[in-house]
Design a protein around this motif. Structure first.
Motif, PDB file in Angstrom:
ATOM      1  N   LEU A  75       0.825  -1.205   0.000  1.00  0.00           N
ATOM      2  CA  LEU A  75       0.000   0.000   0.000  1.00  0.00           C
ATOM      3  C   LEU A  75       0.862   1.259   0.000  1.00  0.00           C
ATOM      4  CD1 LEU A  75      -2.720  -1.155   2.550  1.00  0.00           C
ATOM      5  CD2 LEU A  75      -3.069  -0.759   0.112  1.00  0.00           C
ATOM      6  N   ILE A  76       1.909   1.272   0.822  1.00  0.00           N
ATOM      7  CA  ILE A  76       2.813   2.424   0.873  1.00  0.00           C
ATOM      8  C   ILE A  76       3.421   2.692  -0.505  1.00  0.00           C
ATOM      9  CG2 ILE A  76       5.099   3.142   1.703  1.00  0.00           C
ATOM     10  CD1 ILE A  76       3.026   3.678   3.755  1.00  0.00           C
ATOM     11  N   ASP A  77       3.783   1.629  -1.199  1.00  0.00           N
ATOM     12  CA  ASP A  77       4.458   1.777  -2.492  1.00  0.00           C
ATOM     13  C   ASP A  77       3.507   2.166  -3.617  1.00  0.00           C
ATOM     14  OD1 ASP A  77       6.847   1.079  -1.346  1.00  0.00           O
ATOM     15  OD2 ASP A  77       6.775  -1.017  -1.979  1.00  0.00           O
ATOM     16  N   ASN A  78       2.220   1.830  -3.501  1.00  0.00           N
ATOM     17  CA  ASN A  78       1.351   1.908  -4.672  1.00  0.00           C
ATOM     18  C   ASN A  78       0.107   2.767  -4.540  1.00  0.00           C
ATOM     19  OD1 ASN A  78       2.417  -0.275  -6.738  1.00  0.00           O
ATOM     20  ND2 ASN A  78       2.603  -1.186  -4.690  1.00  0.00           N
ATOM     21  N   HIS A  79      -0.239   3.207  -3.322  1.00  0.00           N
ATOM     22  CA  HIS A  79      -1.498   3.922  -3.150  1.00  0.00           C
ATOM     23  C   HIS A  79      -1.295   5.121  -2.236  1.00  0.00           C
ATOM     24  CE1 HIS A  79      -3.662   0.616  -5.122  1.00  0.00           C
ATOM     25  NE2 HIS A  79      -2.808  -0.155  -4.488  1.00  0.00           N
ATOM     26  N   PRO A  80      -1.920   6.254  -2.551  1.00  0.00           N
ATOM     27  CA  PRO A  80      -1.705   7.456  -1.746  1.00  0.00           C
ATOM     28  C   PRO A  80      -2.212   7.291  -0.320  1.00  0.00           C
ATOM     29  CG  PRO A  80      -2.758   7.983  -3.850  1.00  0.00           C
ATOM     30  CD  PRO A  80      -2.792   6.500  -3.713  1.00  0.00           C
ATOM     31  N   PRO A  81      -1.523   7.906   0.632  1.00  0.00           N
ATOM     32  CA  PRO A  81      -2.039   7.910   2.007  1.00  0.00           C
ATOM     33  C   PRO A  81      -3.293   8.773   2.075  1.00  0.00           C
ATOM     34  CG  PRO A  81      -0.199   9.415   1.814  1.00  0.00           C
ATOM     35  CD  PRO A  81      -0.296   8.701   0.493  1.00  0.00           C
ATOM     36  N   LYS A  82      -4.127   8.468   3.038  1.00  0.00           N
ATOM     37  CA  LYS A  82      -5.343   9.261   3.235  1.00  0.00           C
ATOM     38  C   LYS A  82      -5.238  10.007   4.555  1.00  0.00           C
ATOM     39  CE  LYS A  82     -10.265   8.720   4.214  1.00  0.00           C
ATOM     40  NZ  LYS A  82     -11.422   7.815   4.173  1.00  0.00           N
ATOM     41  N   PHE A  83      -5.606  11.277   4.540  1.00  0.00           N
ATOM     42  CA  PHE A  83      -5.520  12.094   5.745  1.00  0.00           C
ATOM     43  C   PHE A  83      -6.913  12.552   6.174  1.00  0.00           C
ATOM     44  CE2 PHE A  83      -1.256  12.726   3.792  1.00  0.00           C
ATOM     45  CZ  PHE A  83      -0.550  12.020   4.753  1.00  0.00           C
ATOM     46  N   GLY A  84      -7.742  11.567   6.538  1.00  0.00           N
ATOM     47  CA  GLY A  84      -9.023  11.874   7.159  1.00  0.00           C
ATOM     48  C   GLY A  84     -10.088  12.348   6.193  1.00  0.00           C
ATOM     49  N   LEU A  85     -11.148  12.940   6.777  1.00  0.00           N
ATOM     50  CA  LEU A  85     -12.330  13.371   6.041  1.00  0.00           C
ATOM     51  C   LEU A  85     -12.483  14.882   6.154  1.00  0.00           C
ATOM     52  CD1 LEU A  85     -14.831  10.692   7.446  1.00  0.00           C
ATOM     53  CD2 LEU A  85     -13.427  10.505   5.390  1.00  0.00           C
ATOM     54  N   ASN A  86     -12.700  15.532   5.029  1.00  0.00           N
ATOM     55  CA  ASN A  86     -12.975  16.962   5.000  1.00  0.00           C
ATOM     56  C   ASN A  86     -14.361  17.195   4.407  1.00  0.00           C
ATOM     57  OD1 ASN A  86     -10.285  17.553   5.875  1.00  0.00           O
ATOM     58  ND2 ASN A  86      -9.583  17.325   3.771  1.00  0.00           N
ATOM     59  N   PHE A  87     -15.055  18.233   4.881  1.00  0.00           N
ATOM     60  CA  PHE A  87     -16.430  18.494   4.454  1.00  0.00           C
ATOM     61  C   PHE A  87     -16.580  19.968   4.090  1.00  0.00           C
ATOM     62  CE2 PHE A  87     -16.361  14.981   7.420  1.00  0.00           C
ATOM     63  CZ  PHE A  87     -17.115  14.009   6.762  1.00  0.00           C
ATOM     64  N   HIS A  88     -17.311  20.230   2.997  1.00  0.00           N
ATOM     65  CA  HIS A  88     -17.442  21.589   2.472  1.00  0.00           C
ATOM     66  C   HIS A  88     -18.894  21.857   2.065  1.00  0.00           C
ATOM     67  CE1 HIS A  88     -13.080  21.037   2.147  1.00  0.00           C
ATOM     68  NE2 HIS A  88     -13.318  19.979   1.390  1.00  0.00           N
ATOM     69  N   TRP A  89     -19.422  23.022   2.505  1.00  0.00           N
ATOM     70  CA  TRP A  89     -20.775  23.446   2.139  1.00  0.00           C
ATOM     71  C   TRP A  89     -20.715  24.847   1.532  1.00  0.00           C
ATOM     72  CZ3 TRP A  89     -19.570  20.991   6.704  1.00  0.00           C
ATOM     73  CH2 TRP A  89     -20.256  19.813   7.003  1.00  0.00           C
ATOM     74  N   ALA A 121      -8.443  -0.391  -9.603  1.00  0.00           N
ATOM     75  CA  ALA A 121      -7.997  -1.174 -10.758  1.00  0.00           C
ATOM     76  C   ALA A 121      -6.609  -1.760 -10.504  1.00  0.00           C
ATOM     77  CB  ALA A 121      -7.985  -0.290 -12.009  1.00  0.00           C
ATOM     78  N   ARG A 122      -5.721  -0.947  -9.956  1.00  0.00           N
ATOM     79  CA  ARG A 122      -4.359  -1.417  -9.667  1.00  0.00           C
ATOM     80  C   ARG A 122      -4.373  -2.449  -8.551  1.00  0.00           C
ATOM     81  NH1 ARG A 122      -0.083   3.119  -8.519  1.00  0.00           N
ATOM     82  NH2 ARG A 122      -0.253   3.280 -10.792  1.00  0.00           N
ATOM     83  N   ARG A 125      -5.710  -5.805  -9.823  1.00  0.00           N
ATOM     84  CA  ARG A 125      -4.731  -6.439 -10.719  1.00  0.00           C
ATOM     85  C   ARG A 125      -3.600  -7.074  -9.924  1.00  0.00           C
ATOM     86  NH1 ARG A 125      -1.343  -2.072 -13.352  1.00  0.00           N
ATOM     87  NH2 ARG A 125      -0.416  -2.221 -11.276  1.00  0.00           N
ATOM     88  N   ASP A 126      -3.078  -6.323  -8.949  1.00  0.00           N
ATOM     89  CA  ASP A 126      -1.936  -6.814  -8.180  1.00  0.00           C
ATOM     90  C   ASP A 126      -2.331  -7.934  -7.221  1.00  0.00           C
ATOM     91  OD1 ASP A 126      -0.471  -4.924  -9.515  1.00  0.00           O
ATOM     92  OD2 ASP A 126      -0.432  -3.484  -7.874  1.00  0.00           O
ATOM     93  N   LEU A 127      -3.508  -7.811  -6.611  1.00  0.00           N
ATOM     94  CA  LEU A 127      -3.968  -8.864  -5.716  1.00  0.00           C
ATOM     95  C   LEU A 127      -4.182 -10.178  -6.468  1.00  0.00           C
ATOM     96  CD1 LEU A 127      -6.562  -7.415  -3.156  1.00  0.00           C
ATOM     97  CD2 LEU A 127      -4.470  -8.669  -2.656  1.00  0.00           C
ATOM     98  N   LEU A 128      -4.687 -10.096  -7.682  1.00  0.00           N
ATOM     99  CA  LEU A 128      -4.881 -11.313  -8.469  1.00  0.00           C
ATOM    100  C   LEU A 128      -3.548 -12.026  -8.681  1.00  0.00           C
ATOM    101  CD1 LEU A 128      -6.674 -13.212 -10.090  1.00  0.00           C
ATOM    102  CD2 LEU A 128      -6.386 -11.701 -12.066  1.00  0.00           C
ATOM    103  N   ARG A 129      -2.516 -11.265  -8.995  1.00  0.00           N
ATOM    104  CA  ARG A 129      -1.192 -11.867  -9.172  1.00  0.00           C
ATOM    105  C   ARG A 129      -0.708 -12.497  -7.869  1.00  0.00           C
ATOM    106  NH1 ARG A 129       1.446  -7.598  -9.692  1.00  0.00           N
ATOM    107  NH2 ARG A 129       2.440  -7.653  -7.651  1.00  0.00           N
ATOM    108  N   MET A 130      -0.913 -11.803  -6.749  1.00  0.00           N
ATOM    109  CA  MET A 130      -0.453 -12.319  -5.461  1.00  0.00           C
ATOM    110  C   MET A 130      -1.137 -13.629  -5.088  1.00  0.00           C
ATOM    111  SD  MET A 130      -0.405  -8.905  -3.071  1.00  0.00           S
ATOM    112  CE  MET A 130       0.128  -7.324  -3.733  1.00  0.00           C
TER     113      MET A 130
END
Length: 588
Positions: A75-89, A121-122, A125-130
């Motif tokens: 996950l660190i190598d392939n997917h962006p980190p998430k920094f919580g939830l933001n809300f906008h009105w 999608a990524r 794909r990668d989990l299928l290979r694993m």
């Protein structure tokens, strides 16, 4: 391809999306010697059929990926980190061209537990290979027919394989439907519930697209010295309005791809207003011009519209050894990323049941019924939490209170429950049912009392203030919904049933009572404070706090002297027994 082996398996999984792939990997990691077959018509290269409702994980689903499936480095190598939830009105619906035109609730710090924005999608794909490397046998092809064996009779599945077109028949003791909205088992067994009257009157649709090369500087420069330490762009951003909300999720750093989507309630916005890409873009431009500019800064990669989003199942774990997981089982509003959470909880339970069945454990049937009940209640609990969203989404004041309330339950109750595997504890499942009914499942329940007050405030236009779920100065005693409490994370209390889930429940019910009193004060002043309903609800919540507090004491007594983490305890004992001095250098 047709795997070079016989076609009798312990488990056959129909569908290689998130749920099916994760279930296969979880089985291979936890049930030694098991034979698993996976069926899906897609190539598995991330190029076909990859339309997804959302790609955001939260604490439970991300923890499932990196702890239960061992994917942290991936996950660190392939997917962006998430920094919580933001809300906008929007401050003014006619003026939405800039981010400053919105009221905001920002995540103000790094979350205590990591989560990720997933490029589905990524990942798939990668989990299928694993899992193929682990020994799962993958059939690229289409399920043309299947027969469900009653009781312990074997199931059969006919697969038309893509290479050559021949039909192969597989048999299995356990059959898992993870084929999403094909609803293979759901339609065969009349197992689906789609009527809005059985789903808290939720009638929602969703449209979404992915945009490459988005100019993130339009959203945030990255320089923010006075507003916390989290990355606002890499949070899951929600733009809310009347009868709808829009998500913005960055899912790929290299291509700067962002997922944008809208969930809309049919009584406010009908399908005809959003079912095409052109209509979707027009809707966004007219209601959230700032989001429209973000989309326009890149290139649109794809588009998808679903006119009916919400469904649940009557049964998820059958006595006949079939199971429905993921989107094949239920899909609710993705506002809190519920789909992957429910799938994670369901998958761990399915693996445990298959292990118990193979071990011929005496209490298997009791466990199966309990797990099925829990999974149904857990999904319906989320369903209840989305009640009256159509009335509240666009109201910044009311919706901020809902977010505060619901995150309180999430952090102190549901996350520790998953960490401690309490959802597989038979005694706890009974308590969960009882507490859920008191909280959610009838007109006199506690959440319904909150929602009635929110409805009145929304209908009257009353400003009851903005509650910021990420701050500690909104209620009293320094309470903040995003705080897990003392000792749980700090002492690595991750082993099954080790975390004292009752302690967190005791805390949230106490502060929910105070929150309700504050809500009544903001909405109705002294008349609200001294109303019978205020003290009836507060009394029930204080009673629940006392009841779960007793459970916390019992748990502490039962676990007295038990280390919070066995691995840490073993390491400390080894150190105390063997350490004497700095070792000498060896000759070289």
């Amino acid at each position: 391809m047709i795997p070079p082996s016989n076609n009798d398996f312990d488990v056959v999984i129909m569908g290689a999306g998130f749920a099916g792939l994760c279930q296969a990997r979880h089985l291979m990691l936890n049930v030694p010697g098991i034979r698993v077959a996976l069926i899906d018509p897609r190539v598995g290269d991330g190029s076909e059929g990859d339309y997804k409702v959302g790609e955001s994980t939260v604490e439970i689903s991300s923890m499932f990926l990196y702890k239960d499936l061992g994917l942290y480095e991936y996950l660190i190598d392939n997917h962006p980190p998430k920094f919580g939830l933001n809300f906008h009105w929007p401050k003014d619906g006619t003026k939405t061209a800039e981010l400053s035109d919105y009221h905001h609730i920002w995540t103000n710090r790094q979350p205590e537990l990591p989560s990720f924005q997933i490029n589905r999608a990524r990942l798939e794909r990668d989990l299928l290979r694993m899992i193929c490397d682990q020994g799962v046998e993958f059939y690229r092809g289409k399920v043309t027919d299947f027969e469900l064996g009653p009781g312990d009779d074997r199931h059969t599945v006919d697969v038309k394989v893509a290479d050559g077109g021949q039909v192969v028949t597989l048999s299995a003791e356990h059959l898992i439907d993870a084929a999403g909205r094909k609803f293979l088992i759901g339609r065969r067994t009349d197992n689906l519930i789609t009527e809005s009257e059985n789903l808290c009157d939720l009638r929602t649709g969703s449209a979404w697209l992915r945009v490459e090369n988005v100019d993130r500087e339009l959203f945030h420069s990255g320089y923010d010295p006075h507003n916390g330490v989290a990355s606002h762009f890499y949070g899951t951003n929600h733009f809310l309005g009347k009868g709808h909300w829009i998500w913005m999720i960055p899912i790929d750093r290299e291509t700067r791809t962002v997922s944008f989507g809208v969930v809309h309630h049919m009584n406010a916005i009908n399908s005809d207003q959003l079912r095409t890409k052109e209509k979707f873009l027009s809707f966004v431009e007219n209601n959230h011009e700032f989001v429209s500019k973000l989309i326009g800064s890149g290139e649109i990669a794809d588009f998808k519209y679903l006119p009916r989003l919400t469904h649940v199942s009557k049964e998820m774990i059958s006595k006949d050894n079939w199971y429905v997981i993921g989107d094949a089982a239920n899909m609710l509003d993705p506002f809190y990323s519920a789909g992957l959470v429910i799938a994670s909880v369901n998958i761990t339970g399915v693996t445990e049941l298959i292990r118990a069945k193979r071990a011929d454990e005496a209490n298997f049937e009791v466990k199966r019924k309990a797990f099925d009940t829990f999974n149904l209640f857990f999904a319906l609990t989320y369903n209840q939490i989305y009640r009256d969203h159509d009335k509240h989404l666009g109201n910044a004041s009311v919706m901020s209170w809902r977010i505060y309330l619901e995150n309180t339950v999430w952090i102190r109750f549901l996350v520790p429950m998953f960490v401690g595997r309490w959802h597989m504890n038979l005694d706890f499942i009974d308590k969960f049912k009882m507490i859920s009914k008191l909280l959610l499942f009838n007109d006199n329940s506690i959440f319904r009392a909150f929602y009635r007050e929110f409805n009145e405030a929304a209908e009257s236009g009353k400003n009851i203030g903005l509650m910021d779920y990420a701050r500690a100065d909104q209620l009293c005693l320094g309470f903040v919904p995003t705080d897990f409490g003392k000792g749980f994370l700090q002492n690595a209390v991750y082993e099954p049933e080790r975390v004292n889930v009752f302690k967190g429940m005791r805390t949230i019910f106490f502060f929910m009572a105070l929150l309700f009193i504050k809500l009544k004060w903001r909405a109705k002043g002294w008349a609200g404070i001294f109303s019978i309903e205020t003290w009836w609800v507060a009394t029930k919540l204080f009673g629940l706090s006392a009841f779960t507090g007793m459970g916390a004491i019992v748990h502490s007594i039962k676990n007295k002297g038990r280390p919070s983490n066995s691995d840490v305890c073993k390491a400390n004992m080894e150190f105390n027994q063997t350490y004497t001095r700095e070792p000498e250098l060896q000759k070289w």
